[in-house]
Write a protein that holds these residues in place. Structure first.
Motif, mmCIF file in Angstrom:
data_model
loop_
_atom_site.group_PDB
_atom_site.id
_atom_site.type_symbol
_atom_site.label_atom_id
_atom_site.label_comp_id
_atom_site.label_asym_id
_atom_site.label_seq_id
_atom_site.Cartn_x
_atom_site.Cartn_y
_atom_site.Cartn_z
ATOM 1 N N LEU A 102 12.209 1.214 5.370
ATOM 2 C CA LEU A 102 12.324 0.462 4.122
ATOM 3 C C LEU A 102 11.272 -0.640 4.047
ATOM 4 C CD1 LEU A 102 16.202 0.191 3.661
ATOM 5 C CD2 LEU A 102 14.594 1.652 2.420
ATOM 6 N N LEU A 103 10.923 -1.244 5.172
ATOM 7 C CA LEU A 103 9.884 -2.279 5.182
ATOM 8 C C LEU A 103 8.526 -1.682 4.808
ATOM 9 C CD1 LEU A 103 10.825 -4.388 8.339
ATOM 10 C CD2 LEU A 103 11.026 -5.075 5.942
ATOM 11 N N ILE A 104 8.219 -0.512 5.388
ATOM 12 C CA ILE A 104 6.957 0.160 5.069
ATOM 13 C C ILE A 104 6.921 0.546 3.589
ATOM 14 C CG2 ILE A 104 5.564 2.215 5.505
ATOM 15 C CD1 ILE A 104 6.569 2.133 8.394
ATOM 16 N N SER A 105 8.045 1.077 3.099
ATOM 17 C CA SER A 105 8.124 1.491 1.696
ATOM 18 C C SER A 105 7.970 0.286 0.765
ATOM 19 C CB SER A 105 9.454 2.196 1.440
ATOM 20 O OG SER A 105 9.578 3.350 2.240
ATOM 21 N N GLY B 252 6.376 -2.463 1.465
ATOM 22 C CA GLY B 252 4.980 -2.884 1.534
ATOM 23 C C GLY B 252 4.095 -2.035 0.638
ATOM 24 N N LEU B 253 4.322 -0.718 0.632
ATOM 25 C CA LEU B 253 3.551 0.167 -0.243
ATOM 26 C C LEU B 253 3.803 -0.158 -1.711
ATOM 27 C CD1 LEU B 253 3.987 3.592 1.588
ATOM 28 C CD2 LEU B 253 1.830 2.403 1.175
ATOM 29 N N TYR B 254 5.059 -0.401 -2.026
ATOM 30 C CA TYR B 254 5.415 -0.707 -3.422
ATOM 31 C C TYR B 254 4.753 -2.000 -3.889
ATOM 32 C CZ TYR B 254 8.302 -2.043 -7.439
ATOM 33 O OH TYR B 254 8.725 -2.426 -8.680
ATOM 34 N N LEU B 255 4.772 -3.026 -3.053
ATOM 35 C CA LEU B 255 4.221 -4.325 -3.421
ATOM 36 C C LEU B 255 2.693 -4.332 -3.417
ATOM 37 C CD1 LEU B 255 6.663 -6.635 -1.430
ATOM 38 C CD2 LEU B 255 6.649 -6.211 -3.910
ATOM 39 N N SER B 256 2.085 -3.341 -2.775
ATOM 40 C CA SER B 256 0.627 -3.309 -2.694
ATOM 41 C C SER B 256 -0.033 -2.721 -3.927
ATOM 42 C CB SER B 256 0.193 -2.501 -1.461
ATOM 43 O OG SER B 256 0.504 -1.122 -1.637
ATOM 44 N N GLN B 257 0.756 -2.257 -4.877
ATOM 45 C CA GLN B 257 0.188 -1.681 -6.091
ATOM 46 C C GLN B 257 -0.549 -2.755 -6.889
ATOM 47 O OE1 GLN B 257 2.648 1.564 -7.945
ATOM 48 N NE2 GLN B 257 4.259 0.632 -6.709
ATOM 49 N N ALA B 258 -1.610 -2.361 -7.596
ATOM 50 C CA ALA B 258 -2.494 -3.295 -8.297
ATOM 51 C C ALA B 258 -1.723 -4.159 -9.273
ATOM 52 C CB ALA B 258 -3.587 -2.524 -9.032
ATOM 53 N N GLU B 259 -2.079 -5.439 -9.318
ATOM 54 C CA GLU B 259 -1.389 -6.368 -10.209
ATOM 55 C C GLU B 259 -1.698 -6.085 -11.671
ATOM 56 O OE1 GLU B 259 -2.313 -10.306 -9.076
ATOM 57 O OE2 GLU B 259 -1.400 -10.147 -7.078
ATOM 58 N N THR B 260 -2.839 -5.435 -11.933
ATOM 59 C CA THR B 260 -3.211 -5.147 -13.325
ATOM 60 C C THR B 260 -2.409 -4.017 -13.930
ATOM 61 O OG1 THR B 260 -4.952 -3.680 -12.523
ATOM 62 C CG2 THR B 260 -5.553 -5.991 -12.975
ATOM 63 N N LEU B 261 -1.798 -3.196 -13.085
ATOM 64 C CA LEU B 261 -0.981 -2.082 -13.560
ATOM 65 C C LEU B 261 0.455 -2.254 -13.068
ATOM 66 C CD1 LEU B 261 -3.376 0.935 -12.853
ATOM 67 C CD2 LEU B 261 -2.873 -0.117 -15.076
ATOM 68 N N PRO B 262 1.428 -1.924 -13.899
ATOM 69 C CA PRO B 262 2.817 -2.017 -13.430
ATOM 70 C C PRO B 262 3.081 -0.945 -12.370
ATOM 71 C CG PRO B 262 2.720 -0.946 -15.577
ATOM 72 C CD PRO B 262 1.331 -1.464 -15.296
ATOM 73 N N VAL C 288 2.631 8.511 -2.212
ATOM 74 C CA VAL C 288 2.980 8.431 -0.790
ATOM 75 C C VAL C 288 4.486 8.266 -0.615
ATOM 76 C CG1 VAL C 288 2.750 7.056 1.316
ATOM 77 C CG2 VAL C 288 0.737 7.544 -0.077
ATOM 78 N N LEU C 289 5.077 7.368 -1.412
ATOM 79 C CA LEU C 289 6.525 7.168 -1.348
ATOM 80 C C LEU C 289 7.266 8.437 -1.747
ATOM 81 C CD1 LEU C 289 6.762 3.581 -2.901
ATOM 82 C CD2 LEU C 289 7.274 4.211 -0.536
ATOM 83 N N LEU D 52 12.003 2.956 -4.973
ATOM 84 C CA LEU D 52 10.660 2.355 -4.984
ATOM 85 C C LEU D 52 9.630 3.358 -5.495
ATOM 86 C CD1 LEU D 52 10.753 0.418 -1.593
ATOM 87 C CD2 LEU D 52 10.956 -0.542 -3.897
ATOM 88 N N HIS D 53 9.828 4.639 -5.186
ATOM 89 C CA HIS D 53 8.908 5.673 -5.656
ATOM 90 C C HIS D 53 8.874 5.720 -7.188
ATOM 91 C CE1 HIS D 53 7.194 9.515 -6.676
ATOM 92 N NE2 HIS D 53 8.366 9.980 -7.081
ATOM 93 N N CYS D 54 10.054 5.674 -7.810
ATOM 94 C CA CYS D 54 10.108 5.735 -9.278
ATOM 95 C C CYS D 54 9.924 4.356 -9.916
ATOM 96 C CB CYS D 54 11.410 6.359 -9.743
ATOM 97 S SG CYS D 54 12.882 5.359 -9.415
ATOM 98 N N ALA D 55 9.766 3.323 -9.083
ATOM 99 C CA ALA D 55 9.514 1.954 -9.562
ATOM 100 C C ALA D 55 10.608 1.490 -10.527
ATOM 101 C CB ALA D 55 8.136 1.861 -10.209
ATOM 102 N N PHE D 56 11.842 1.851 -10.243
ATOM 103 C CA PHE D 56 12.994 1.409 -11.036
ATOM 104 C C PHE D 56 12.912 1.885 -12.495
ATOM 105 C CE2 PHE D 56 12.238 -1.626 -7.633
ATOM 106 C CZ PHE D 56 13.493 -1.761 -7.054
ATOM 107 N N GLN D 57 12.191 2.992 -12.719
ATOM 108 C CA GLN D 57 12.050 3.536 -14.069
ATOM 109 C C GLN D 57 12.929 4.774 -14.214
ATOM 110 O OE1 GLN D 57 7.856 4.224 -14.692
ATOM 111 N NE2 GLN D 57 7.291 2.103 -14.229
ATOM 112 N N PHE D 58 13.891 4.700 -15.107
ATOM 113 C CA PHE D 58 14.838 5.795 -15.304
ATOM 114 C C PHE D 58 14.882 6.181 -16.779
ATOM 115 C CE2 PHE D 58 16.412 3.092 -11.823
ATOM 116 C CZ PHE D 58 16.323 3.987 -10.774
#
Length: 278
Positions: free
Chosen positions: A3-6, A8-18, A28-29, A77-83
């Motif tokens: 979960l920590l690795i996941s 980290g991957l989620y938070l590393s996404q570019a700030e300019t894009l959601p 990857v997730l 985290l993979h779906c970025a809370f989008q349902f």
């Protein structure tokens, strides 16, 4: 750690894009989640390979539980809370349902085998049925020396004993036994059906009958009948309890396995749809 690795991957996404599942971090997730689902689905195969020299089954099941619960976080985290109302959310919902049913199954497999052993008390289901048949034969033979009313009641209680039944009856271990009891009124003498849950109606009738007996030896025979009914009551209770526990375990399997298959199918559709419209 997963979960920590996941996270980290989620938070590393570019700030300019959601954050979304279409970024390389999202892929990857998604790949991690897919591998987890496939690996976790192999438990049913692993459980039947008792001669395998790999990690023991207990360790496999333990990993299955922890990784299964972690999968919820990875997929979320993979779906970025989008349902939404689509096949992707369907796969997510099925995944959560399978994990929930798995936790229910964990409770069942931790609790029910112990209860079954305690309930059996070194006697199999078939042995208890044989004991019940023997006790019924003894009861009928003893009732044959009593008056006609007692004979009729004992025979009716045995004939109308219910073991098992419909789905709800088996799930809750209910007793729908009945007995035809004499009903005396001014006009006539007839019988009426009464509930005989736990053989209690017949037992109460015999208890009330003992002080009013007049025939020689009748009270002693009724006492013996009460003893037989008590033994019968215990055997029937254990039989219903075993059917209940076995049915609940089989019911869980009949739900969990189809849900797991549906999850794999929806996952394949999800992956195909993503790459087809990529």
């Amino acid at each position: 750690m997963l979960l920590l690795i996941s996270s980290g991957l989620y938070l590393s996404q570019a700030e300019t894009l959601p954050p979304n599942g279409g970024s390389w971090q999202g892929y990857v997730l998604g790949s991690i989640g897919t591998l987890l689902i496939i690996w976790l689905s192999c438990l049913g195969i692993r459980k039947r390979r008792y001669a395998s020299k790999s990690a023991n089954l207990q360790a496999w099941v333990s990993a299955h539980i922890y990784l299964g619960v972690s999968l919820i976080g990875v997929a979320t985290l993979h779906c970025a809370f989008q349902f939404g109302l689509n096949v992707h959310t369907l796969a997510y919902v099925l995944m959560c349902t399978v994990i929930l049913s798995g936790l229910i199954g964990l409770y069942a497999y931790l609790r029910y085998p112990r209860l079954l052993v305690e309930n059996r008390a070194n006697q199999s289901f078939e042995q208890r049925l044989e004991s019940l048949a023997k006790i019924d034969k003894e009861g009928l033979a003893l009732a044959a020396n009593c008056d006609v009313e007692i004979q009729s009641i004992i025979a009716s209680a045995i004939d109308r004993t219910a073991i098992g039944g419909n789905l709800l009856t088996q799930f809750f271990g209910r007793d729908h036994s009945s007995v035809a009891m004499p009903v005396k009124d001014a006009a006539s003498h007839h019988t009426q059906m009464f509930d005989n849950k736990g053989q209690q109606t017949v037992i109460d009738f015999l208890v009330a009958k003992i002080p009013n007996t007049q025939k020689p030896g009748e009270a002693e025979r009724l006492q013996k009948l009460l003893y037989i009914l008590g033994r019968r009551q215990e055997i029937l209770r254990r039989l219903r309890r075993e059917l209940c526990l076995q049915f609940r375990t089989k019911l869980w399997l009949s739900v969990h396995i189809p849900l797991s298959i549906a999850l794999l199918v929806s996952l394949c559709i999800h992956i195909f749809t993503v790459f087809f419209y990529w």
